[in-house]
Write an enzyme that holds these catalytic residues in place. Structure first.
Site, PDB file in Angstrom:
ATOM      1  N   HIS A 189      -8.168  -8.222  -0.676  1.00 36.78           N
ATOM      2  CA  HIS A 189      -7.718  -8.771   0.598  1.00 36.78           C
ATOM      3  C   HIS A 189      -8.818  -9.725   1.059  1.00 36.78           C
ATOM      4  O   HIS A 189     -10.000  -9.344   1.117  1.00 36.78           O
ATOM      5  CB  HIS A 189      -7.575  -7.667   1.646  1.00 36.78           C
ATOM      6  CG  HIS A 189      -6.355  -6.803   1.481  1.00 36.78           C
ATOM      7  ND1 HIS A 189      -6.047  -6.169   0.316  1.00 36.78           N
ATOM      8  CD2 HIS A 189      -5.370  -6.479   2.367  1.00 36.78           C
ATOM      9  CE1 HIS A 189      -4.914  -5.485   0.481  1.00 36.78           C
ATOM     10  NE2 HIS A 189      -4.487  -5.656   1.711  1.00 36.78           N
ATOM     11  N   HIS A 247       0.877  -1.187   0.000  1.00 38.72           N
ATOM     12  CA  HIS A 247       0.000   0.000   0.000  1.00 38.72           C
ATOM     13  C   HIS A 247       0.903   1.222   0.000  1.00 38.72           C
ATOM     14  O   HIS A 247       1.708   1.384   0.937  1.00 38.72           O
ATOM     15  CB  HIS A 247      -0.883   0.010   1.240  1.00 38.72           C
ATOM     16  CG  HIS A 247      -1.726  -1.233   1.386  1.00 38.72           C
ATOM     17  ND1 HIS A 247      -3.054  -1.289   1.035  1.00 38.72           N
ATOM     18  CD2 HIS A 247      -1.406  -2.486   1.826  1.00 38.72           C
ATOM     19  CE1 HIS A 247      -3.520  -2.512   1.255  1.00 38.72           C
ATOM     20  NE2 HIS A 247      -2.542  -3.262   1.735  1.00 38.72           N
ATOM     21  N   GLU A 299      -7.537 -12.546   5.593  1.00 40.33           N
ATOM     22  CA  GLU A 299      -6.461 -11.990   6.432  1.00 40.33           C
ATOM     23  C   GLU A 299      -6.910 -12.132   7.895  1.00 40.33           C
ATOM     24  O   GLU A 299      -6.306 -12.860   8.666  1.00 40.33           O
ATOM     25  CB  GLU A 299      -6.182 -10.522   6.086  1.00 40.33           C
ATOM     26  CG  GLU A 299      -5.068  -9.925   6.970  1.00 40.33           C
ATOM     27  CD  GLU A 299      -4.859  -8.423   6.790  1.00 40.33           C
ATOM     28  OE1 GLU A 299      -5.733  -7.743   6.213  1.00 40.33           O
ATOM     29  OE2 GLU A 299      -3.811  -7.928   7.267  1.00 40.33           O
TER      30      GLU A 299
HETATM   31  N1  HPA Z   1      -5.126  -5.108   5.448  1.00 33.22           N
HETATM   32  C1  HPA Z   1      -6.223  -4.405   5.209  1.00 33.22           C
HETATM   33  N2  HPA Z   1      -6.193  -3.131   4.863  1.00 33.22           N
HETATM   34  C2  HPA Z   1      -5.022  -2.513   4.744  1.00 33.22           C
HETATM   35  C3  HPA Z   1      -3.853  -3.186   4.973  1.00 33.22           C
HETATM   36  C4  HPA Z   1      -3.907  -4.563   5.337  1.00 33.22           C
HETATM   37  O1  HPA Z   1      -2.903  -5.261   5.559  1.00 33.22           O
HETATM   38  N3  HPA Z   1      -2.862  -2.286   4.781  1.00 33.22           N
HETATM   39  C5  HPA Z   1      -3.420  -1.126   4.426  1.00 33.22           C
HETATM   40  N4  HPA Z   1      -4.741  -1.257   4.401  1.00 33.22           N
HETATM   41 ZN    ZN Z   2      -2.556  -5.185   2.456  1.00 35.01          ZN
END
Ligand code: HPA
Ligand code: ZN
Length: 342
Positions: free
Chosen positions: A194, A16, A197
């Site tokens: 994403h 990011h 996670e």
């Molecule tokens: N996860 C979710 N959102 C995010 C992340 C991440 O690792 N880094 C920046 N925004």
């Molecule tokens: Zn990320």
């Protein structure tokens, strides 16, 4: 093992740009722009970086972002990352940016995209790196906000390679964003998200089936579901894993339990990435190195990971072929050099 990590040409697919904001730049920009931050020194900033989970990180990430205001700020941010990445032999960077983190505090979309795009053009001129921008939607905001952002972005479509989905995962499943992802794909943009996670395996299923993503960012919870694991490995859907991020956000602790070797052995396509390097203590090579040290990665495994990053990228077939070749040449030269020395 260590020289190969630094020297091997590689792609970074999960970083990011806002997460590359180093404390020095954050404080400089905040002071220039008259933005009040609760830090007096770089040391203060670093001391605050003790995260318990994703949300505790995101709170500081959005606070840091507030120091960025004009086009030059976005240019400087991106340029510093491209320079650093290039110094680590990243030859291809597909980087996330979060327009809504800026537009929601009154910054124009055009300010953000112009700064980042100019930096990408200049970096590609100056360094041996090719760059793709991936516009990420903040999943804790409603889909209408993502759709407005996409509509605004479409006039800059040629500057963007794809869309992503980030921010708070739990409670914000992919199905919230079916329409905006469909619209983006219909416009020819690639899709990533994403998923898995902090969220469950079901979120990965819906990212694949409903958002039709080409890669999964993180994906750690895939392994809770055998059917999903089989699908992701058999279809070779790449995973952009981020070891130091997973460690610092308490997703995978300790680091020697990071399942990269399992993934490789079971036919997955994992890649190594830095996520938010200014916050998690390392850029891409430090991430390779941390895993290398903790798990005793072999030369072969490091080569596989670098080649996976090429496979998983959105580069053309020809560019991928050239980069595979470059990886093999780098390996050969390294081995020959070592033989000559010993
Ligand atoms: N996860 C979710 N959102 C995010 C992340 C991440 O690792 N880094 C920046 N925004
Ligand atoms: Zn990320």
């Amino acid at each position: 093992m260590f020289p190969i990590i630094a020297q091997i040409p590689k792609a970074e697919l999960h970083v990011h740009l806002e997460g590359t904001l180093e404390p020095e730049m954050m404080l400089n920009k905040a002071s220039k722009n008259g933005v009040a931050l609760p830090y007096r020194s770089v040391n203060d900033v670093r001391k605050a970086y003790r995260f318990s989970d994703l949300q505790s990180f995101l709170d500081l990430y959005y606070l840091g972002v507030s120091s960025m205001v004009d086009k030059n700020d976005f240019y400087d941010l991106a340029m510093a990352y491209f320079k650093k990445a290039s110094s680590q032999n990243v030859r291809r960077a597909e980087v996330f940016f979060d327009p809504q983190a800026h537009t929601r505090r009154g910054i124009d979309f055009s300010t953000v995209i112009n700064g980042l795009h100019d930096a990408a053009i200049d970096a590609q001129d100056k360094y041996e790196i090719s760059i793709g921008l991936i516009m990420s939607f903040l999943r804790d905001l409603p889909e209408e906000s993502a759709m407005r952002t996409l509509e605004e972005a479409l006039q800059y479509k040629k500057w963007i390679i794809g869309v992503g989905l980030d921010s708070k995962e739990l409670g914000n499943p992919p199905e919230k964003f079916i329409n905006v992802f469909k619209r983006a794909r219909d416009e020819g943009l690639m899709a990533v998200a994403h998923a898995g996670e902090e969220g469950p395996a079901e979120y990965v299923w819906s990212a694949i089936k409903l958002l039709k993503v080409s890669r999964i960012d993180h994906g750690y919870h895939i392994f809770d579901d055998d059917r999903l694991s089989l699908k992701v490995s058999q279809e070779r859907i790449p995973l952009t894993t981020c070891p130091l991020s997973a460690l610092r956000l308490n997703h995978i602790v300790p680091l020697n339990s990071f399942p990269i070797r399992n993934m490789i052995e079971h036919g997955f396509v994992p890649t190594i990435n830095s996520d938010d390097p200014a916050y998690f203590g390392g850029y891409i090579n430090e991430n390779y190195m941390a895993l290398g040290t903790e798990l005793g990665l072999t030369l072969d495994e490091i080569i596989i990971l670098a080649k996976n990053s090429v496979f998983a990228s959105f580069m053309s077939y020809e560019k991928k072929r050239d980069m595979y070749e470059e990886i093999d040449m780098t390996l050969m030269e390294l081995i020959e050099n070592e033989r000559r020395i010993s």
